[in-house]
Design an enzyme around this catalytic site. Structure first.
Site, PDB file in Angstrom:
ATOM      1  N   LYS A  83       0.843  -1.192   0.000  1.00 63.00           N
ATOM      2  CA  LYS A  83       0.000   0.000   0.000  1.00 63.00           C
ATOM      3  C   LYS A  83       0.882   1.247   0.000  1.00 63.00           C
ATOM      4  O   LYS A  83       1.790   1.387   0.832  1.00 63.00           O
ATOM      5  CB  LYS A  83      -0.913   0.022   1.226  1.00 63.00           C
ATOM      6  N   ILE A  84       0.579   2.132  -0.924  1.00 63.81           N
ATOM      7  CA  ILE A  84       1.348   3.363  -1.113  1.00 63.81           C
ATOM      8  C   ILE A  84       0.376   4.544  -1.074  1.00 63.81           C
ATOM      9  O   ILE A  84      -0.643   4.523  -1.777  1.00 63.81           O
ATOM     10  CB  ILE A  84       2.070   3.365  -2.478  1.00 63.81           C
TER      11      ILE A  84
END
Length: 214
Positions: A83-84
């Site tokens: 997750k970014i």
């Protein structure tokens, strides 16, 4: 629409994994902290329970740090997705990671423009936060509906994960909108299973059965 669980509670995930209805899991630093354990402890256990994508979030806010963390996270299991956050440095990191074959989930998306940029950068998934948009008087589900239209129009392979789901109406609306995935907290997932007419019907069936034995 595929169902993900939005939790880092391993026991809750195990409960629903046994039903065969959960395809993946999303976590974030807040959910991990709530579990009382570390990401290094919970992610391997979740990955062992769920064969589908399991999102684990980076902490760094610079591209170099995110890429470094991502490369370590994917070593945990083959089904880890990184997750970014949808920030400038995050999109740079997504581009690099996509080129390396590392799957990413761009999170904290609140606009159609952000969704478009994430898809163009090479994100595997993009997560619009519908509940948080509702909190500020906007229609989060409408954003999902618009994203579905745009992604289909441009034939993006990026999948849409409806996130920050708060209630059953959210689930119904993003399903009708055509979201690829909804990541659902445990409380709402339990509510989806139940209906008062199911309970009444079952009680009536059992009553009739018992009476037939007399």
């Amino acid at each position: 629409m595929k169902i993900f669980m939005d939790t880092a509670n391993v026991e809750e995930i195990r409960e629903f994994a046994d039903m065969g209805i959960v395809y993946g899991v999303t976590t974030n630093p807040s959910l991990v902290a709530k579990s009382g354990r570390t990401q290094a402890e919970v992610i391997p256990e979740i990955c062992a329970l769920i064969p589908g994508p399991v999102s684990a979030e980076v902490i760094s806010q610079d591209c170099e740090g995110m890429v470094k963390e991502a490369r370590e996270l994917v070593k945990i299991a083959d089904n880890v997705v990184v997750k970014i956050p949808c920030i400038t440095e995050g999109l740079k990191a997504v581009k690099i990671l996509a080129a390396e074959g590392i799957r990413t989930n761009v999170t904290l998306v609140f606009s159609l423009g952000q969704a478009l940029l994430a898809a163009r950068a090479g994100a595997s998934y993009v997560s619009p936060f519908i509940g948080r948009l509702d909190d500020i008087g906007e229609d989060g589900c409408k954003l999902v509906e618009d994203m579905v239209k745009v992604f289909r129009n441009y034939q993006f392979k990026t999948e849409i994960i409806a996130a920050s789901v708060r209630n059953m109406e959210h689930v119904d609306r993003v399903m009708l909108a055509g979201a690829d995935i909804a990541t659902i907290p445990t409380k709402v997932l339990r509510e989806l299973i139940k209906h008062e007419l199911t309970d009444k019907g079952l009680a009536k069936f059992m009553e009739d059965y018992q009476n037939s034995l007399k």
